[in-house]
Design a protein around this motif. Structure first.
Motif, short mmCIF file in Angstrom:
data_model
loop_
_atom_site.label_atom_id
_atom_site.label_comp_id
_atom_site.label_asym_id
_atom_site.label_seq_id
_atom_site.Cartn_x
_atom_site.Cartn_y
_atom_site.Cartn_z
N CYS A 190 -8.14 -2.86 3.97
CA CYS A 190 -7.06 -3.73 3.54
C CYS A 190 -5.95 -2.86 2.99
N SER A 231 -0.82 -6.26 1.94
CA SER A 231 -1.30 -7.50 2.55
C SER A 231 -2.41 -8.16 1.75
N VAL A 232 -2.40 -8.05 0.44
CA VAL A 232 -3.42 -8.70 -0.38
C VAL A 232 -3.21 -10.21 -0.28
N GLN A 233 -4.25 -10.90 0.21
CA GLN A 233 -4.14 -12.33 0.46
C GLN A 233 -4.78 -13.19 -0.63
N ASN A 234 -5.82 -12.67 -1.26
CA ASN A 234 -6.54 -13.49 -2.24
C ASN A 234 -7.12 -12.61 -3.36
N GLU A 235 -7.77 -13.25 -4.31
CA GLU A 235 -8.33 -12.55 -5.47
C GLU A 235 -9.43 -11.57 -5.06
N TYR A 249 0.84 -6.12 -6.22
CA TYR A 249 -0.40 -6.89 -6.01
C TYR A 249 -1.34 -6.79 -7.21
N GLU A 296 -9.71 -9.83 -2.28
CA GLU A 296 -9.07 -8.62 -1.77
C GLU A 296 -8.45 -7.80 -2.90
N ARG A 297 -7.86 -8.49 -3.88
CA ARG A 297 -7.25 -7.80 -5.02
C ARG A 297 -8.33 -7.00 -5.79
#
Length: 167
Positions: free
Chosen positions: A26, A30-34, A56, A36-37
């Motif tokens: 990742c 492009s962090v999409q949600n928690e 992010y 991934e964060r």
């Protein structure tokens, strides 16, 4: 949520995840949600500067996580500093003990050498004493022989005088 192994109910605000970080691909943009964060935090957290977090990571939870990470990092640094100091102290103690042992060995060698020198000196003194006694005895013997020779000479003179008178 129910834990399948223990059959216990977990609190709905908590969850358990198993993450295989090397498999996660990742990019920070492009962090999409928690999830991934958090995965990015676990992968890149040690390289992040907590005073200049990327966009992010700029959430309250992530700032708190960075503080926790920093606290762990400080504890680890303190631990390594402590270990370095303890290693230094051990090395210094070892060096000091080796020096003390070396000094004691040299002192013992010096004492042994001095003892040997004293014994040699005493032996020489004893030999000199024996030699002086021997010389005294020889001198006394020579004096005695000289006295006996003189006595014999006087006797010979007396005999010659007596023989000269009797002729």
């Amino acid at each position: 949520m129910i834990d399948l192994k223990t059959k216990r109910r977990l609190h709905e605000d908590c969850s358990i995840h198993t993450l295989e970080l090397p498999k996660f691909e990742c990019e920070s943009v492009s962090v999409q949600n928690e999830l991934e964060r958090w995965i990015l935090f676990f992968k890149e957290g040690k390289n992040l500067d907590d005073s200049h977090l990327p966009e992010y990571m700029n959430t309250e939870e992530m700032r708190e996580a960075m503080k926790t990470l920093q606290a762990f990092s400080e504890k680890e640094k303190a631990y390594h500093l402590y270990q370095s100091r303890m290693n230094y102290i051990r090395e210094q103690r070892t060096i000091r003990l080796e020096l003390e042992t070396e000094r004691k060995e040299k002192k013992a060698e010096r004492r042994d050498k001095e003892k040997a020198q004293r014994a040699l000196k005493a032996e020489r003194a004893e030999k000199e004493k024996l030699l002086a006694e021997k010389e005294k005895l020889l001198a006394a013997e020579r004096a005695e022989k000289e006295a006996e020779r003189q006595k014999n000479e006087k006797l010979m003179e007396l005999i010659q005088q007596l023989q000269g008178v009797s002729k």
